[in-house]
Design an enzyme around this catalytic site. Sequence first.
Site, mmCIF file in Angstrom:
data_model
loop_
_atom_site.group_PDB
_atom_site.id
_atom_site.type_symbol
_atom_site.label_atom_id
_atom_site.label_comp_id
_atom_site.label_asym_id
_atom_site.label_seq_id
_atom_site.Cartn_x
_atom_site.Cartn_y
_atom_site.Cartn_z
ATOM 1 N N CYS A 57 -26.762 30.027 8.563
ATOM 2 C CA CYS A 57 -26.796 30.196 7.111
ATOM 3 C C CYS A 57 -28.229 29.893 6.668
ATOM 4 O O CYS A 57 -29.163 30.474 7.210
ATOM 5 C CB CYS A 57 -25.763 29.309 6.426
ATOM 6 N N ARG A 62 -22.248 15.810 0.031
ATOM 7 C CA ARG A 62 -21.243 16.820 -0.314
ATOM 8 C C ARG A 62 -20.021 16.196 -0.984
ATOM 9 O O ARG A 62 -19.480 16.743 -1.949
ATOM 10 C CB ARG A 62 -20.809 17.590 0.944
ATOM 11 N N GLY A 117 -28.270 25.603 8.013
ATOM 12 C CA GLY A 117 -27.480 25.535 9.227
ATOM 13 C C GLY A 117 -26.646 24.279 9.351
ATOM 14 O O GLY A 117 -26.288 23.895 10.474
ATOM 15 N N TRP A 118 -26.290 23.666 8.218
ATOM 16 C CA TRP A 118 -25.490 22.437 8.321
ATOM 17 C C TRP A 118 -24.276 22.419 7.394
ATOM 18 O O TRP A 118 -23.635 21.390 7.239
ATOM 19 C CB TRP A 118 -26.351 21.201 8.111
ATOM 20 N N ASP A 119 -23.907 23.554 6.804
ATOM 21 C CA ASP A 119 -22.682 23.658 6.006
ATOM 22 C C ASP A 119 -21.811 24.822 6.497
ATOM 23 O O ASP A 119 -20.813 24.617 7.168
ATOM 24 C CB ASP A 119 -23.015 23.834 4.522
ATOM 25 N N ARG A 120 -22.213 26.034 6.148
ATOM 26 C CA ARG A 120 -21.444 27.207 6.576
ATOM 27 C C ARG A 120 -21.504 27.413 8.087
ATOM 28 O O ARG A 120 -20.528 27.840 8.707
ATOM 29 C CB ARG A 120 -21.979 28.450 5.855
#
Length: 578
Positions: free
Chosen positions: A316, A368, A319-322
């Site tokens: 994404c 988050r 590179g640390w959520d989706r």
Amino acid sequence: MAAARGCPPAGSGDRALAELLLEFSRAQYRAKDGGGGGGSAKVERIERRCLELFGRDYHYSVIPNAHGEVCAHYPRHIVLLERDTGRDPFESTVQVGKLQDLINRSKMARCRGRFVCPVILYKGKHICRSATLAGWGELYGRTGYNYIFSGGSDDAWADAEDISEEDSALRNADSQLFDKVRGHDIKLLRYLSVRYICDLMVENKKVKFGLNVTSSEKVDKAQRYADFMLLSIPYPGCEFFKEYKDRDYTAEGLVFNWKQDYVDAPLSIPVSLTQSLNIDWSEYQSWDLVQQTQNYLKLLISIINSDDDSGLLVHCISGWDRTPLFISLLRLSLWADGLIHMSLEPSEILYLTVAYDWFLFGHMLVDRLSKGEEIFFFCFNFLKHITSEEFSAVKSHRRKSLPPGFTLEEICMLKQRDRGSTTSLSSDFSLGMESSPGAAGSFTYEAVELMPAGAQAQAAWRKSCASSPQAALWSRAQQSEDRLPSSGLVEVKSSSSSSSTHSDNFLRIGSSPLEVPRSRLVSASDRESRLEEVRSAFLASYSRTIGLKAVPPSPAGAIGGLLEQFVRGVGLRGSSTL
């Protein structure tokens, strides 16, 4: 190197997972800070536990990242899976020394230095993760970039460099700089045999305060990535998952607003990758969150089951959520099929994917949760939507159809009885075999589909089999065993380095000549139960440690749907189906 077998586990089952979730909810893991917890014993136990779990099924090497010198937000022990220690004949050709050199040369090419990193090994193919490509702003001033991109928080330094007007002169040199940096990135991708790049960004370039702070392969002006199969599969960012939380954690009916100004990346998938999927991709903007996630996962599974040896990259922006969402779903789905991490129990695969795919790769759970962007919770609650066979990687290897009037067992028996004969079937049967479009390679053993010339041939053969002691014995054995789904024919191909006893690598069914090793394949019902067990374990531990944030009560004052499921699921109320 293999994991040390004497390495003590961090704990067992629920207790270990609860400890992990508590640590995860307190601070973001950062290798450059000694693991986020100041090098605490808890973090070290989590890291050791991951190595121990990887070592159960794989030979692996470790790329050291003790102080974040390779990447500040990647694990301190970056695992390179080399080969399955079980019956899987496939082996990675990647050498850790050369890989490390390529990583050091290429890491500046991607946002925050989050380089292309292999995280799953499936049939010798590397499934990788990364951030998107860095833009000129980061390349010319990573410090100032980090400040701008983070909005003044995470990774921001007080003495951030400003990007002045004079820097515009440097843009003329972009081509040479990008040729060098992105050239190293491409070399890394090729060394990992990655051909497919799946970009989850909803924008072509990430813009902050009017500045392009990242780019992506699909808009590289010099088309340096033209040799790769580029897929633009836009997926909502973590901010959208606040709406998921505000709707009482209900994803059904939740549709992303594709008309927002910053959304400019349309869905784009090569036609050759969609032919095996019965999906109307033109309708993607009308899909709710459930359908969109399901269809993207089907696409990824189809890609890794393609009949080449190419790997896959998913990314994404940072590179640390989706990215961990889909990496985690892929890992759990393949595990549920009995194709990877075959020795791990549900509680162990859950621990591994939470710890390695999310925590150690820098997902900012604390941030988050504070914003209500609960993409992490969504991932594991979503497992209830992918339990069916249509999400199974095994399904893609099935033969297209059985001959009319014959069962799969009967065909296998016929093949066993007539093996070696070149004449007995020539007048009544013709041999033929097809693999479905998503099959991972052509079959390496004899064709097993027999096309009968007519009903008389079928009846005569069945009559002869009915009196066969061998057939009767096999029939009784089948009755005492769990049958595999008729669609579950999977090809297993020997690598060039494997032994000459190739027959051990052929998949088989039941006790027929083509029996499938039970550790290699699970039925559809097993898949469902395994994923449900993972989900239930997650819900129970999450509710005891982090918990859901209650939404404002409705006029009727009822507890939200998922909160109600929680109190029932953990035994605080009458039983209910989760």
